[in-house]
Design an enzyme around this catalytic site. Structure first.
Site, PDB file in Angstrom:
ATOM      1  N   LYS A 282     -29.999  26.149 -19.201  1.00 38.41           N
ATOM      2  CA  LYS A 282     -28.966  25.314 -18.661  1.00 38.41           C
ATOM      3  C   LYS A 282     -29.199  23.986 -18.465  1.00 38.41           C
ATOM      4  O   LYS A 282     -30.247  23.370 -18.060  1.00 38.41           O
ATOM      5  CB  LYS A 282     -28.415  25.989 -17.221  1.00 38.41           C
ATOM      6  CG  LYS A 282     -27.847  27.433 -17.469  1.00 38.41           C
ATOM      7  CD  LYS A 282     -27.423  28.227 -16.267  1.00 38.41           C
ATOM      8  CE  LYS A 282     -28.755  28.773 -15.703  1.00 38.41           C
ATOM      9  NZ  LYS A 282     -29.116  29.944 -16.177  1.00 38.41           N
TER      10      LYS A 282
ATOM     11  N   GLU B 213     -28.045  41.185 -18.385  1.00 37.43           N
ATOM     12  CA  GLU B 213     -28.573  41.082 -16.913  1.00 37.43           C
ATOM     13  C   GLU B 213     -27.242  40.889 -15.785  1.00 37.43           C
ATOM     14  O   GLU B 213     -26.285  41.005 -16.405  1.00 37.43           O
ATOM     15  CB  GLU B 213     -29.263  39.662 -16.777  1.00 37.43           C
ATOM     16  CG  GLU B 213     -28.237  38.461 -17.312  1.00 37.43           C
ATOM     17  CD  GLU B 213     -28.487  37.231 -16.610  1.00 37.43           C
ATOM     18  OE1 GLU B 213     -28.754  37.141 -15.163  1.00 37.43           O
ATOM     19  OE2 GLU B 213     -28.384  36.092 -16.911  1.00 37.43           O
TER      20      GLU B 213
END
Ligand code: PSU
Ligand code: MN
Length: 302
Positions: free
Chosen positions: A158, A25
């Site tokens: 995360k 990405e």
């Protein structure tokens, strides 16, 4: 108009001959890592794949064209230009207006699937934000994986997120989650958590077999391959907790909302940790890319 989706010659050749390809990405480069380290990282991430005879397909939108596979100039642009953070909903707008954007996990997975790339490596998946009960802030990374058949190798989600809620949403969305050499969902910078996973695999060949079975069953879904950081590379837990608490308080004080939250927290955490979180973040990405290379290689051989 030029083509909407441009697959680079290198990526096209690999796909046409059944050789392994891994998508990468661009939001992590544009918005997740500080300059100038981000350019070095973008090049290194591709290099890790090439060394393993895997073709990198870094994905970004440049001047309205969605690119699957960037040339050197494209890689430089995602690292140095001030690009929009682009999710799936932004793609048509960028296309029509001829604008550029760094693709999130959601947009990268969507475009990878369109191009026929089945394996994708990132750092950490987006997910349900803390306080989402009120803000409704849930990353499109989750919903897109319900319908983009791409295996995303990630160190869990995360730890700035609400991880139990993230796992619940992945269940509701019928996105499989497998621990890669782990029984628990990793917390990005930290290897362990108290969140058990239903399924554990220990080899890339097993992941490739699951991808083939998804095809046979026509589930249409992607998959999260949760690959924890090795114990000797993880961040110190106390420092992690302290720095995150500090960064959250600042985001709150400054009224950071919506798509700005993740980039704000990641970059502030790098500053507050004196660069330590960045080193761990880079190791996380490197580890995930190596595992993705193995999966893509096993898939090509199967
Ligand atoms: N993982 C990283 N760094 C990042 C991201 C992931 O190590 O910057 C990015 C990905 O692009 C992911 C995005 O899709 O954060 C999630 O943003 P949001 O929470 O706004 O959906
Ligand atoms: Mn969001």
């Amino acid at each position: 108009m030029s083509e909407t989706l441009h697959i680079s010659d290198e990526v096209r050749a690999a796909l046409n001959t059944g050789r392994p390809v891994v998508a990468l990405e661009s939001t992590i480069i544009s918005h997740g890592l500080p300059q100038p380290r981000n350019l070095e990282a973008a090049r290194e991430f591709e290099q890790i794949l090439r060394e393993r005879d895997v073709t990198p397909a870094t994905i970004a939108v440049l001047d309205g064209v969605a690119h699957v596979g960037l040339d050197e100039e494209g890689v430089r642009r995602i690292a140095q230009e001030d690009l929009a953070k682009a999710s799936v909903r932004d793609l048509a707008i960028l296309r029509a207006l001829g604008r550029s954007g760094a693709t999130t996990v959601a947009a990268t997975a969507y475009l990878a699937a369109k191009a026929g790339v089945r394996v994708f490596a990132t750092g950490g998946l987006g997910g349900v934000h803390r306080g989402a009960q009120e803000t409704f802030d849930e990353s499109a990374d989750l919903t897109v994986l319900a319908s983009a058949p791409v295996a995303v190798v990630s160190a869990g989600a995360k730890s700035v997120l609400d991880l139990p809620a993230t796992l619940e949403r992945l269940e509701s969305l019928s996105v499989p989650v497998v621990g890669f050499g782990t029984d628990v969902f990793p917390q990005f910078w930290l290897r362990e958590s108290e969140l058990p996973l239903d399924w554990r695999v220990d080899t890339a060949a097993e992941v490739a077999a699951i991808i083939r079975a998804q095809d046979a069953l026509e589930t249409g879904a992607g998959m999260v391959v949760a690959n924890p950081i090795p114990v000797d590379q993880q961040w110190d837990r106390d420092e992690h907790d302290r720095v995150l608490a500090h960064a959250f308080a600042e985001a709150d004080e400054q009224g950071i909302r919506g798509k700005a939250v993740t980039p704000f927290l990641l970059l502030r955490i790098v500053e507050l940790s004196g660069g330590r979180s960045l080193e761990v973040n880079l190791d996380i990405a490197r580890n995930n890319i190596r595992v993705a290379a193995d999966i893509a290689t096993a898939l090509a051989a199967s």
